[in-house]
Design a protein around this motif. Structure first.
Motif, PDB file in Angstrom:
ATOM      1  N   UNK A 155      -3.101 -18.082  22.610  1.00 54.49           N
ATOM      2  CA  UNK A 155      -3.766 -17.046  23.382  1.00 54.49           C
ATOM      3  C   UNK A 155      -4.868 -17.611  24.269  1.00 54.49           C
ATOM      4  N   UNK A 156      -5.526 -18.669  23.797  1.00 48.49           N
ATOM      5  CA  UNK A 156      -6.573 -19.285  24.616  1.00 48.49           C
ATOM      6  C   UNK A 156      -5.960 -19.839  25.901  1.00 48.49           C
ATOM      7  N   UNK A 157      -4.774 -20.442  25.802  1.00 45.34           N
ATOM      8  CA  UNK A 157      -4.096 -20.939  27.004  1.00 45.34           C
ATOM      9  C   UNK A 157      -3.795 -19.786  27.958  1.00 45.34           C
ATOM     10  N   UNK A 158      -3.303 -18.673  27.412  1.00 49.69           N
ATOM     11  CA  UNK A 158      -2.996 -17.511  28.240  1.00 49.69           C
ATOM     12  C   UNK A 158      -4.277 -16.954  28.861  1.00 49.69           C
ATOM     13  N   UNK A 159      -5.344 -16.901  28.047  1.00 55.89           N
ATOM     14  CA  UNK A 159      -6.624 -16.362  28.536  1.00 55.89           C
ATOM     15  C   UNK A 159      -7.129 -17.154  29.733  1.00 55.89           C
ATOM     16  N   UNK A 160      -6.911 -18.460  29.719  1.00 56.36           N
ATOM     17  CA  UNK A 160      -7.408 -19.300  30.813  1.00 56.36           C
ATOM     18  C   UNK A 160      -6.689 -19.014  32.126  1.00 56.36           C
ATOM     19  N   UNK A 161      -5.512 -18.352  32.065  1.00 58.99           N
ATOM     20  CA  UNK A 161      -4.814 -17.995  33.296  1.00 58.99           C
ATOM     21  C   UNK A 161      -5.650 -17.046  34.151  1.00 58.99           C
ATOM     22  N   UNK A 162      -6.572 -16.314  33.500  1.00 57.95           N
ATOM     23  CA  UNK A 162      -7.423 -15.368  34.219  1.00 57.95           C
ATOM     24  C   UNK A 162      -8.801 -15.939  34.509  1.00 57.95           C
ATOM     25  N   UNK A 163      -8.972 -17.239  34.261  1.00 59.20           N
ATOM     26  CA  UNK A 163     -10.311 -17.833  34.324  1.00 59.20           C
ATOM     27  C   UNK A 163     -10.941 -17.759  35.707  1.00 59.20           C
ATOM     28  N   UNK A 164     -10.116 -17.706  36.746  1.00 55.53           N
ATOM     29  CA  UNK A 164     -10.669 -17.679  38.100  1.00 55.53           C
ATOM     30  C   UNK A 164     -10.836 -16.267  38.638  1.00 55.53           C
ATOM     31  N   UNK A 165     -10.535 -15.276  37.826  1.00 57.03           N
ATOM     32  CA  UNK A 165     -10.613 -13.895  38.275  1.00 57.03           C
ATOM     33  C   UNK A 165     -11.875 -13.261  37.702  1.00 57.03           C
ATOM     34  N   UNK A 166     -12.927 -13.245  38.499  1.00 55.42           N
ATOM     35  CA  UNK A 166     -14.223 -12.757  38.020  1.00 55.42           C
ATOM     36  C   UNK A 166     -14.155 -11.289  37.615  1.00 55.42           C
ATOM     37  N   UNK A 167     -13.418 -10.488  38.370  1.00 57.54           N
ATOM     38  CA  UNK A 167     -13.333  -9.060  38.066  1.00 57.54           C
ATOM     39  C   UNK A 167     -12.698  -8.829  36.701  1.00 57.54           C
ATOM     40  N   UNK A 168     -11.636  -9.582  36.402  1.00 61.73           N
ATOM     41  CA  UNK A 168     -10.969  -9.417  35.105  1.00 61.73           C
ATOM     42  C   UNK A 168     -11.873  -9.881  33.972  1.00 61.73           C
ATOM     43  N   UNK A 169     -12.594 -10.978  34.179  1.00 59.72           N
ATOM     44  CA  UNK A 169     -13.499 -11.471  33.143  1.00 59.72           C
ATOM     45  C   UNK A 169     -14.597 -10.460  32.844  1.00 59.72           C
ATOM     46  N   UNK A 170     -15.145  -9.836  33.880  1.00 59.08           N
ATOM     47  CA  UNK A 170     -16.173  -8.817  33.663  1.00 59.08           C
ATOM     48  C   UNK A 170     -15.603  -7.616  32.901  1.00 59.08           C
ATOM     49  N   UNK A 171     -14.395  -7.213  33.255  1.00 60.19           N
ATOM     50  CA  UNK A 171     -13.759  -6.091  32.555  1.00 60.19           C
ATOM     51  C   UNK A 171     -13.486  -6.452  31.097  1.00 60.19           C
ATOM     52  N   UNK A 172     -13.014  -7.685  30.871  1.00 64.82           N
ATOM     53  CA  UNK A 172     -12.722  -8.122  29.499  1.00 64.82           C
ATOM     54  C   UNK A 172     -13.987  -8.157  28.658  1.00 64.82           C
ATOM     55  N   UNK A 173     -15.105  -8.564  29.270  1.00 63.30           N
ATOM     56  CA  UNK A 173     -16.375  -8.582  28.540  1.00 63.30           C
ATOM     57  C   UNK A 173     -16.748  -7.180  28.086  1.00 63.30           C
ATOM     58  N   UNK A 174     -16.561  -6.190  28.962  1.00 64.58           N
ATOM     59  CA  UNK A 174     -16.853  -4.803  28.608  1.00 64.58           C
ATOM     60  C   UNK A 174     -15.919  -4.318  27.502  1.00 64.58           C
ATOM     61  N   UNK A 175     -14.655  -4.754  27.554  1.00 62.50           N
ATOM     62  CA  UNK A 175     -13.687  -4.360  26.525  1.00 62.50           C
ATOM     63  C   UNK A 175     -14.040  -4.973  25.171  1.00 62.50           C
TER      64      UNK A 175
END
Length: 213
Positions: A155-175
């Motif tokens: 899952x960490x490998x999959x998670x890194x696929x979104x590493x350059x997407x700031x909007x998704x990271x901010x949303x994930x933090x809220x989740x």
């Protein structure tokens, strides 16, 4: 630490962080020189990585880093939903509210860590890791915790696929903050719902942005 353990840790991190990309051939001689150990520890490390599914034997090419296909992502998230939704509910029932309240407070502030600075992003990933660890401890179920730890390496490998997407990271933090808040409140159904929503949004995003290697 034994040489084989050092080699395993270094190669595992390089794969998870995408420094060694899918399809990369991991030749024993080359990796032993790079890591400063003999070939035997590298061979042992590669065997462990293959057992975890991070590398695979590729005929005459030797050992290569495995790919993450859309099919494999679907399969990972099917298992992830089964395990993590149940774990969140158990954590809400059995966990120490104060631990998760503190994690919630930190996750609310997580967007401050999500700059373009890589070390800062690693702080965020470490915070998410602490939430995972807190859930593992709270559920008081060794078998479930071990199953989730085995899954998370992929899952960490999959998670890194979104590493350059700031909007998704901010949303994930809220989740993640919502999950911690529900567990702190001792509300199993809310914890399940928050986890289900996070997994759905994560899968949707990864599938929309992932291109097979």
């Amino acid at each position: 630490m034994r040489a084989s353990d050092r080699a395993y840790s270094a190669l595992r991190e390089d794969i998870i962080e995408w420094r060694l990309r899918p399809g990369t051939v991991l030749a024993e001689v080359e990796q032993s020189e790079r890591l400063g150990v003999s070939r035997t520890p590298v061979r042992e490390a590669l065997s462990r990585l293959t057992a975890e599914g991070l590398t695979t034997a590729a005929g005459g090419r030797g050992v290569v880093v495995t790919d993450i296909s859309l099919d494999s992502i679907d399969e990972l998230f099917e298992l992830r939903e089964t395990l993590e939704v149940r774990a969140a509910a158990l954590a809400a029932q059995r966990g120490e509210p104060g631990i998760f309240a503190e994690l919630h407070a930190q996750l609310v502030l997580a967007p401050e860590l999500l700059s373009d600075n890589d070390p800062a992003r690693h702080e965020y990933y470490a915070l998410v890791g602490r939430l995972d660890d807190a859930i593992d401890s709270a559920i008081s179920n060794t078998y479930l915790a071990n199953a989730m730890r085995s899954l998370r390496v992929h899952l960490v490998r999959v998670r890194r696929l979104a590493a350059d997407d700031a909007a998704r990271l901010h949303a994930a933090a809220a989740e993640h903050a919502a999950i911690a808040e529900a567990i702190a409140a001792g509300n199993p159904r809310l914890a399940e719902a928050a986890t289900t929503l996070h997994l759905h949004r994560s899968l949707t995003h990864v599938k929309a942005t992932h291109t097979p290697h």
